[in-house]
Design a protein around this motif. Structure first.
Motif, PDB file in Angstrom:
ATOM      1  N   THR A 243       1.593   6.987  -6.856  1.00  0.00           N
ATOM      2  CA  THR A 243      -0.118   7.615  -7.107  1.00  0.00           C
ATOM      3  C   THR A 243       1.028   9.479  -6.761  1.00  0.00           C
ATOM      4  O   THR A 243       0.390  10.413  -7.070  1.00  0.00           O
ATOM      5  CB  THR A 243      -1.391   7.916  -6.773  1.00  0.00           C
TER       6      THR A 243
ATOM      7  N   ILE B 248       0.731  -1.229  -0.112  1.00  0.00           N
ATOM      8  CA  ILE B 248       0.254   0.011   0.154  1.00  0.00           C
ATOM      9  C   ILE B 248       1.054   0.801  -0.040  1.00  0.00           C
ATOM     10  O   ILE B 248       0.593   2.241  -0.780  1.00  0.00           O
ATOM     11  CB  ILE B 248      -0.969   0.047   1.288  1.00  0.00           C
TER      12      ILE B 248
ATOM     13  N   GLY C 217       2.336   1.731  -3.098  1.00  0.00           N
ATOM     14  CA  GLY C 217       1.073   2.536  -4.309  1.00  0.00           C
ATOM     15  C   GLY C 217       1.150   3.842  -4.172  1.00  0.00           C
ATOM     16  O   GLY C 217       0.844   4.105  -4.779  1.00  0.00           O
ATOM     17  N   MET C 218       0.676   4.022  -2.659  1.00  0.00           N
ATOM     18  CA  MET C 218       0.667   5.618  -2.619  1.00  0.00           C
ATOM     19  C   MET C 218       1.750   6.612  -3.199  1.00  0.00           C
ATOM     20  O   MET C 218       1.155   7.638  -3.242  1.00  0.00           O
ATOM     21  CB  MET C 218       0.526   5.409  -0.708  1.00  0.00           C
TER      22      MET C 218
END
Ligand code: SF4
Ligand code: SF4
Lengths: 318, 155
Positions: free
Chosen positions: B22, B15, B18-19
């Motif tokens: 982005t 996670i 992924g953050m």
């Protein structure tokens, strides 16, 4: 007596103004954040860089026809959006924005916050049930299933915080953190609280009650015009409120480097709001069973463990 | 038990990764533009409507009214009439229309043309409310384009 009446009037007007302006700002922010994460520009046409886009949307929603489905339960259908909006206004009453900027500093502030926050799900279930639409009903049922799963770890996490502070009064909760923020004493509780908060506001990755790709819009599929706007308003205000509560409980409220005051509160709240949006545009949606598994099998044990450790450590310290 | 705990940590780590990704993309320049306000260029391989090539050597097209394009066109877009000029030389078209609303942009006419005088235009904003706008008279079109030395889109 007249003083109190004027005070209440000012607070009521102020809260409603803050709720509306803030929701407009958050919708704009959300659209810009999502756009830039997806390498788009986002709203650009209305006003400077689309700043007035959400105002234009609001005007559009107000001027739209309000449709009530033929077989809907009319009374519940009309009451649901009002009930969804009601906790938002009520929760603002105990928010500790600054030392002298708390409408009512109740001595059961924290309890008050979480009891009214759970009213939201009743409004959602009313909306889903009364719409007489299978998508709405599915969304509403998912919402109820979700609420029983995340509220347990959420409240256990908050309980640990309250245990450390020894008070439910919002101002005392913040004042306790003037030296060290609660997030450093209770990092696990903070993480659990934020995950519960994401579920509470029906935001991705826990947006299963309104999962657009499966349920159209979930519980508010049948709503249009101003009633839809009320749901929208309460959703974004809830995002703001969850960030407010997290700021007050974990991030030291109005305390910050240099000058303490409301500006630190606002900065922290908007930073948290940004993180919630960032998470939304990064993670895909969980399946309902994954959410239940996650809440019951991971979050709840961690929350209980956290509570136990907190209790033991407190006992040893005193 | 240990497997589960490991799974939780790898999940949490993914996670965070992924953050981070982005966030990195959020700081990049958007790839979209404000289209009608900001001019754009079509891709170099964009296939717009058919038009005559204007050869720099002669300053005009090189159509010999052989009707090959008219014959090969599966959608019957062309209508061509041509004559040998009185002073002699190659046959030249004196009437040449093309119906864009029928054209399937299959490029067969371009391949068939013996003098290579047909091409796809790079124009892309050709929407119109009037069907007649899609009948192009190539002879007039060439005259107009010769006059207009437009460097941006219609060159
Ligand atoms: S591109 Fe194909 S359809 Fe269009 S004019 Fe040429 S041959 Fe006809
Ligand atoms: S095939 Fe080429 S030369 Fe022949 S009529 Fe068509 S455009 Fe002219």
């Amino acid at each position: 007596m007249i003083n109190i009446a004027i005070q209440i009037l000012i607070w009521a007007v102020g809260i409603i103004a803050v709720v509306t302006v803030n929701a407009l700002a958050l919708v704009y922010l959300e659209r810009k954040v999502s756009a830039h994460i997806q390498c788009r520009l986002g709203p650009m046409q209305v006003g400077f860089h689309g700043l007035l886009q959400t105002v234009a949307d609001a005007v559009k929603l107000v001027s739209k026809e309000q449709i009530i489905p033929k077989n809907a339960d009319k009374v519940l259908f009309i009451l649901a959006p009002i009930l969804a909006f009601f906790p938002v206004i009520v929760l603002f009453v105990v928010m500790p924005f600054a030392p002298n900027l708390i409408c009512r500093d109740l001595n059961i502030g924290v309890l008050y916050v979480f009891s009214f926050a759970s009213l939201e799900v009743i409004a959602i279930f009313m909306a889903g049930w009364s719409s007489n639409n299978k998508y709405s009903l599915l969304g509403a049922m998912r919402s109820v299933a979700q609420v029983v799963s995340y509220e347990v770890p959420l409240l256990l996490a908050v309980l640990a915080v309250v245990l450390v502070i020894g008070s439910l009064k919002m101002s005392e909760v913040v004042q306790y953190q003037h030296k060290i923020w609660m997030i450093f004493l209770q990092p696990a509780a903070f993480l659990i609280f934020m995950m519960g908060g994401l579920a509470d506001t029906n935001r991705s990755p826990f947006d299963i009650p309104e999962a657009e790709s499966e349920l159209i819009a979930g519980f508010h599929t049948e709503y249009s015009g101003m009633r839809f706007a009320l749901f929208f308003l309460s959703e974004y205000s809830n995002v703001f409120l969850v960030s407010c509560i997290a700021t007050a409980l974990f991030l030291g409220g109005w305390y910050g480097p240099f000058v303490n005051g409301i500006h630190w509160f606002v900065i922290k709240v908007y930073a948290l709001v940004f993180v919630m949006m960032w998470v939304r545009w990064t993670l895909p949606r969980l399946r309902p069973d994954q959410l239940m598994n996650f809440c019951w099998k991971i979050l709840t044990p961690i929350a209980i463990l956290n509570l136990l450790v907190t209790g033991v450590v407190l006992k040893l310290v005193h | 038990m240990f497997k589960n705990i490991k799974e939780i940590f790898t999940g949490a780590w993914s996670i965070l990764v992924g953050m981070f990704i982005t966030f990195k993309w959020m700081l990049k320049r958007p790839v979209t533009i404000q289209y009608p306000k900001q001019p754009t260029r079509p891709s170099p391989v964009h296939k717009g409507r058919i038009r005559f090539v204007i050869f720099p050597a002669t300053g005009t097209h090189d159509c010999i009214a052989c009707l090959k394009c008219q014959n090969i066109c599966p959608s019957d877009c062309f209508e061509i009439k041509g004559d040998k000029p009185a002073e002699g030389g190659k046959k030249r078209p004196n009437f040449f229309t093309y119906n864009f609303s029928n054209c399937s942009l299959c490029s067969l006419c371009i391949e068939a043309c013996p003098t290579k005088t047909l091409e796809h235009s790079p124009e892309f904003n050709l929407a119109s409310e009037n069907k007649d706008d899609y009948f192009y008279n190539f002879l007039n079109d060439v005259e107009e384009r010769k006059k207009k030395v437009d460097a941006t889109v219609n060159r």
